[in-house]
Design an enzyme around this catalytic site. Structure first.
Site, PDB file in Angstrom:
ATOM      1  CB  THR A  55      -0.950  -0.012   1.217  1.00  0.00           C
ATOM      2  OG1 THR A  55      -1.600  -1.282   1.265  1.00  0.00           O
ATOM      3  CG2 THR A  55      -1.980   1.090   1.113  1.00  0.00           C
ATOM      4  CE  LYS A  84       8.718  13.468  20.560  1.00  0.00           C
ATOM      5  NZ  LYS A  84       9.004  14.781  19.989  1.00  0.00           N
ATOM      6  CG  HIS A 133      -6.659  -1.703   2.777  1.00  0.00           C
ATOM      7  ND1 HIS A 133      -6.351  -0.554   2.058  1.00  0.00           N
ATOM      8  CD2 HIS A 133      -5.524  -2.460   2.790  1.00  0.00           C
ATOM      9  CE1 HIS A 133      -5.084  -0.636   1.667  1.00  0.00           C
ATOM     10  NE2 HIS A 133      -4.567  -1.766   2.102  1.00  0.00           N
TER      11      HIS A 133
HETATM   12  N1   CP Z   1      -2.552  -5.554   0.706  1.00  0.00           N
HETATM   13  C1   CP Z   1      -1.891  -4.792   1.602  1.00  0.00           C
HETATM   14  O1   CP Z   1      -2.476  -3.966   2.280  1.00  0.00           O
HETATM   15  O2   CP Z   1      -0.562  -5.053   1.682  1.00  0.00           O
HETATM   16  P1   CP Z   1       0.456  -4.263   2.623  1.00  0.00           P
HETATM   17  O3   CP Z   1       0.083  -4.580   4.050  1.00  0.00           O
HETATM   18  O4   CP Z   1       1.811  -4.788   2.249  1.00  0.00           O
HETATM   19  O5   CP Z   1       0.299  -2.805   2.350  1.00  0.00           O
END
Ligand code: CP
Length: 324
Positions: A55, A84, A133
């Site tokens: 990502t 912190k 995501h």
């Molecule tokens: N697919 C994905 O989110 O991979 P990374 O965790 O490597 O970003």
């Protein structure tokens, strides 16, 4: 579109069609000399409080391909003033004064939305704990459409950690925007898809089958979406050990699927896809990973250069209408 925080903000196929069109154009035109000014003078901040290979680096590749600049912080939990005690809101307020767009990955669900709520520059959720995501979801949809032309009438089988897998939480909601989609959910009883997502998918007209074994659904599957059991989300390692080897895809199993089917995985994988499957013609996960760059180039152009993105998609539509 100011921020990209959740798949829920996309309400119809039409809303994501322009993103898909533009990503296709970027994939088909890799002569970067002609497009490298679209993000000229733009600075993108990537701030990752959790590890990432794809990502962060595909976003940064996308920015650089478009002629923009990147300021980046990996290991942000220890390498920013979060160590912190600074809040995500204060971090976002400060970054909004430095960059034109920020991309954040954070271990807490909804934390990126909290950052966006105080930011006057666009914020992209690159993964918020076990939440979502959304850019992975969009690149997954792009990948399926690239292979099948549409998602209508397909059977998608999601396997593994459906409780904690944030990528599929986004992918599955976007897939539900298409017609007559069958979704098989294969997981151990302790890792089922959150109930609110099942309710939503059912309300959208998807046919949902919840299973603990995959034997009965492989033959009808068009897209097998494997996921890693998310070890980092378990508080008791014994519970992880009980489920970590539940689903391991071998060539023998893959060959039970349709010849035209594909195998996807957001990656990283641990042991859930045997390396021998990598040479199976159905293996599509590395192409899927590569598509992240094109999809993210499209999103960055839309958010930071909207007039240019309208030009690009209009030009493409004209080209399509001339050809037809
Ligand atoms: N697919 C994905 O989110 O991979 P990374 O965790 O490597 O970003």
């Amino acid at each position: 579109m100011q921020h990209i925080l959740s798949a829920q903000q996309f309400k119809s196929q039409a809303e994501i069609n322009d993103i898909m069109t533009m990503a296709t154009l970027f994939k088909n035109n890799t002569d970067y000399s002609s497009i490298n000014t679209r993000l000229a003078n733009k600075i993108v901040a990537t701030v990752f409080f959790e590890p990432s290979t794809r990502t962060r680096l595909s976003f940064e590749t996308a920015v650089l391909r478009l002629g923009g600049k990147v300021i980046s912080c990996e290991n942000a939990q220890t390498n920013t003033s979060a160590a912190k005690g600074e809040t995500i809101e204060d971090t976002a307020r400060v970054l909004a004064g430095y960059a034109d767009l920020m991309i954040i990955r954070h271990p807490e669900k909804n934390s990126v939305a909290r950052a966006a709520s105080v930011s006057d520059i666009p914020v992209i959720n690159a993964g918020d704990g076990i939440g979502e995501h959304p850019t992975q979801g969009l690149l997954d949809i792009f990948t399926i459409i690239e292979r099948f032309g549409s998602i209508d009438n397909l059977t998608l089988t999601f396997v593994g950690d459906l409780k904690n897998g944030r990528t599929l939480h986004s992918t599955i909601q976007l897939a539900a925007l298409y017609d007559s989609v069958t979704i098989n959910l294969v997981s151990p009883a302790s890792l089922t898809l959150p109930a609110e997502l099942i309710t939503k998918l059912t309300a959208q007209g998807c046919i949902i089958n919840q299973l603990q074994t995959w034997d009965s659904c492989l033959a009808a599957t068009d897209v097998l979406y494997m996921t890693r059991i998310q070890k980092e989300r378990f508080t008791d390692i014994r519970q992880y050990n009980q489920v970590k080897n539940h689903y391991i895809l071998t060539n023998e199993l893959a060959n039970k699927m349709k010849y035209s089917s594909i195998i996807m995985h957001p990656l990283p994988r641990v042991n859930e896809i045997e390396p021998e499957v990598d040479t199976n013609h159905r293996a599509y996960y590395f192409e899927q990973g590569k598509n992240g760059v094109y999809l993210r180039m499209a999103l960055l152009t839309m958010l930071l250069n909207p007039l240019e993105s309208i030009n690009i998609t209009l030009l493409d539509k004209q080209k399509v209408s001339v050809l037809s």
